[in-house]
Write a protein that holds these residues in place. Structure first.
Motif, PDB file in Angstrom:
ATOM      1  N   THR A  34       0.814  -1.216   0.000  1.00  0.00           N
ATOM      2  CA  THR A  34       0.000   0.000   0.000  1.00  0.00           C
ATOM      3  C   THR A  34       0.843   1.259   0.000  1.00  0.00           C
ATOM      4  O   THR A  34       0.453   2.284  -0.584  1.00  0.00           O
ATOM      5  CB  THR A  34      -0.945   0.002   1.216  1.00  0.00           C
ATOM      6  OG1 THR A  34      -1.894  -1.059   1.064  1.00  0.00           O
ATOM      7  CG2 THR A  34      -1.707   1.315   1.335  1.00  0.00           C
ATOM      8  N   ALA A  37       1.397   1.535  -3.584  1.00  0.00           N
ATOM      9  CA  ALA A  37       0.192   1.479  -4.409  1.00  0.00           C
ATOM     10  C   ALA A  37      -0.725   2.677  -4.190  1.00  0.00           C
ATOM     11  O   ALA A  37      -1.417   3.108  -5.123  1.00  0.00           O
ATOM     12  CB  ALA A  37      -0.571   0.186  -4.124  1.00  0.00           C
ATOM     13  N   THR A  40       0.530   5.664  -6.143  1.00  0.00           N
ATOM     14  CA  THR A  40       0.461   5.269  -7.553  1.00  0.00           C
ATOM     15  C   THR A  40      -0.971   5.308  -8.056  1.00  0.00           C
ATOM     16  O   THR A  40      -1.239   5.684  -9.203  1.00  0.00           O
ATOM     17  CB  THR A  40       1.046   3.856  -7.741  1.00  0.00           C
ATOM     18  OG1 THR A  40       2.386   3.825  -7.264  1.00  0.00           O
ATOM     19  CG2 THR A  40       1.034   3.459  -9.210  1.00  0.00           C
ATOM     20  N   THR A  41      -1.913   4.920  -7.193  1.00  0.00           N
ATOM     21  CA  THR A  41      -3.333   5.009  -7.541  1.00  0.00           C
ATOM     22  C   THR A  41      -3.722   6.458  -7.813  1.00  0.00           C
ATOM     23  O   THR A  41      -4.436   6.757  -8.784  1.00  0.00           O
ATOM     24  CB  THR A  41      -4.202   4.451  -6.395  1.00  0.00           C
ATOM     25  OG1 THR A  41      -3.899   3.068  -6.201  1.00  0.00           O
ATOM     26  CG2 THR A  41      -5.681   4.601  -6.712  1.00  0.00           C
ATOM     27  N   ILE A  45      -4.582   6.717 -11.756  1.00  0.00           N
ATOM     28  CA  ILE A  45      -6.030   6.675 -11.934  1.00  0.00           C
ATOM     29  C   ILE A  45      -6.656   8.059 -11.848  1.00  0.00           C
ATOM     30  O   ILE A  45      -7.529   8.416 -12.648  1.00  0.00           O
ATOM     31  CB  ILE A  45      -6.680   5.738 -10.900  1.00  0.00           C
ATOM     32  CG1 ILE A  45      -6.174   4.296 -11.097  1.00  0.00           C
ATOM     33  CG2 ILE A  45      -8.204   5.776 -10.990  1.00  0.00           C
ATOM     34  CD1 ILE A  45      -6.742   3.298 -10.107  1.00  0.00           C
ATOM     35  N   PRO A  99     -10.283  -0.248  -3.782  1.00  0.00           N
ATOM     36  CA  PRO A  99     -10.502  -1.037  -5.004  1.00  0.00           C
ATOM     37  C   PRO A  99     -11.968  -1.128  -5.402  1.00  0.00           C
ATOM     38  O   PRO A  99     -12.283  -1.166  -6.600  1.00  0.00           O
ATOM     39  CB  PRO A  99      -9.920  -2.416  -4.641  1.00  0.00           C
ATOM     40  CG  PRO A  99      -9.885  -2.449  -3.153  1.00  0.00           C
ATOM     41  CD  PRO A  99      -9.634  -1.048  -2.727  1.00  0.00           C
ATOM     42  N   ALA A 102     -12.835   2.206  -7.025  1.00  0.00           N
ATOM     43  CA  ALA A 102     -12.182   2.284  -8.333  1.00  0.00           C
ATOM     44  C   ALA A 102     -12.916   1.432  -9.359  1.00  0.00           C
ATOM     45  O   ALA A 102     -13.092   1.841 -10.516  1.00  0.00           O
ATOM     46  CB  ALA A 102     -10.729   1.845  -8.216  1.00  0.00           C
ATOM     47  N   ILE A 169       1.215  -4.052  -8.940  1.00  0.00           N
ATOM     48  CA  ILE A 169       0.708  -2.892  -9.669  1.00  0.00           C
ATOM     49  C   ILE A 169       0.774  -3.129 -11.166  1.00  0.00           C
ATOM     50  O   ILE A 169      -0.137  -2.768 -11.916  1.00  0.00           O
ATOM     51  CB  ILE A 169       1.495  -1.627  -9.268  1.00  0.00           C
ATOM     52  CG1 ILE A 169       1.198  -1.252  -7.814  1.00  0.00           C
ATOM     53  CG2 ILE A 169       1.162  -0.457 -10.198  1.00  0.00           C
ATOM     54  CD1 ILE A 169       2.080  -0.157  -7.268  1.00  0.00           C
ATOM     55  N   ALA A 174      -2.929  -0.549  -9.658  1.00  0.00           N
ATOM     56  CA  ALA A 174      -2.609   0.025  -8.352  1.00  0.00           C
ATOM     57  C   ALA A 174      -3.743  -0.138  -7.351  1.00  0.00           C
ATOM     58  O   ALA A 174      -3.532  -0.504  -6.195  1.00  0.00           O
ATOM     59  CB  ALA A 174      -2.259   1.502  -8.504  1.00  0.00           C
ATOM     60  N   ALA A 175      -4.970   0.161  -7.766  1.00  0.00           N
ATOM     61  CA  ALA A 175      -6.101   0.076  -6.836  1.00  0.00           C
ATOM     62  C   ALA A 175      -6.339  -1.350  -6.378  1.00  0.00           C
ATOM     63  O   ALA A 175      -6.581  -1.602  -5.189  1.00  0.00           O
ATOM     64  CB  ALA A 175      -7.360   0.647  -7.494  1.00  0.00           C
TER      65      ALA A 175
END
Length: 245
Positions: A34, A37, A40-41, A45, A99, A102, A169, A174-175
């Motif tokens: 996490t 991630a 990165t999310t 995104i 997630p 997303a 990822i 990522a999510a």
């Protein structure tokens, strides 16, 4: 250091610690995912700006130093195993929102901020109760070996976590990678259910003072003691510096 501290029989002699160690090892690896991630999310995104990503990282790093005294008071006055289970359930459900949102196309940067603060706050309470619970699960002669194993898991997660995070990822996004962390906390809960106390902890029976009273007492002690004040200032400075880094 005596070899008895590294006895492979530690699990057999103290199954409660074995479950705690297993659950913590899994959740540490999940948390390492996490750490990479989550920003990165935001970038991939939500196309977040550098300021937004920096704020997200700061939001995740601020609760532990701020809530430290309150977490200590809670750990000292309530059942620590139950506290750990509640914190892991909270982190599992909180991170699972990302997630799911997303996948539904409803994820926003504000949601990431709130999730980061809530998950980190649960983590602050978990860490204090977790460290104070270990002496309740092993005998005094085994404490060094137990702490060695916990530290080894922490170091291993720091080294392997980024590589695992990058792979996840790349493969699932990522999510969805954050869902792995949510699942790791669910595994930790199951392990904690098996980590029943084998020694008297004592602390969870001390409910005379309220959590608020104990927190204020702690702040008063820091103000009165110059050494404690300097140590606290140094730790806070380090914590804020780590967030910036």
């Amino acid at each position: 250091m005596p070899m008895r501290h590294f006895s492979p029989r530690l699990w057999a002699l103290t199954p409660a610690f074995g479950w705690l160690w297993l659950g913590q090892t899994v959740s540490l690896l999940g948390s390492a995912v996490t750490i990479l991630a989550l920003p990165t999310t935001a970038i991939l995104i939500l196309h977040a700006s550098a300021i937004q990503v920096g704020g997200l990282v700061a939001a995740a790093g601020l609760p532990p130093p701020i809530l430290g005294l309150v977490a200590g008071a809670v750990a000292d006055r309530f059942d620590r195993r139950r506290t750990l289970i509640i914190c892991d359930i909270g982190r599992c459900l909180t991170l699972a929102v990302i997630p799911v949102s997303a996948a539904l196309g409803k994820l926003g940067i504000a949601e990431l901020y709130v999730t980061a603060v809530i998950a980190s706050s649960f983590g602050a309470f978990f860490e204090v109760a977790y460290f104070s619970m270990t002496p309740m699960l092993v005998e005094s002669a085994q404490l060094t070996g137990a702490n060695t194993r916990l530290e080894a898991s922490s170091r291993a997660s720091q080294m392997a976590g980024p590589a695992i995070a990058g792979l996840l990822i790349q493969v699932v996004g990522a999510a969805r990678a954050i869902a792995v962390d949510a699942l790791s906390f669910a595994v930790s809960v199951l392990c904690l259910l098996g980590a029943r106390r084998i020694r008297s902890g004592g602390g969870e029976q001390r409910r005379v003072a309220s959590v608020r009273g104990a927190t204020l007492q702690g702040l008063s002690s820091i103000r009165r003691d110059a050494v404690l004040a300097r140590i606290s200032a140094a730790l806070l400075t380090y914590a804020f510096g780590a967030v910036i880094a």
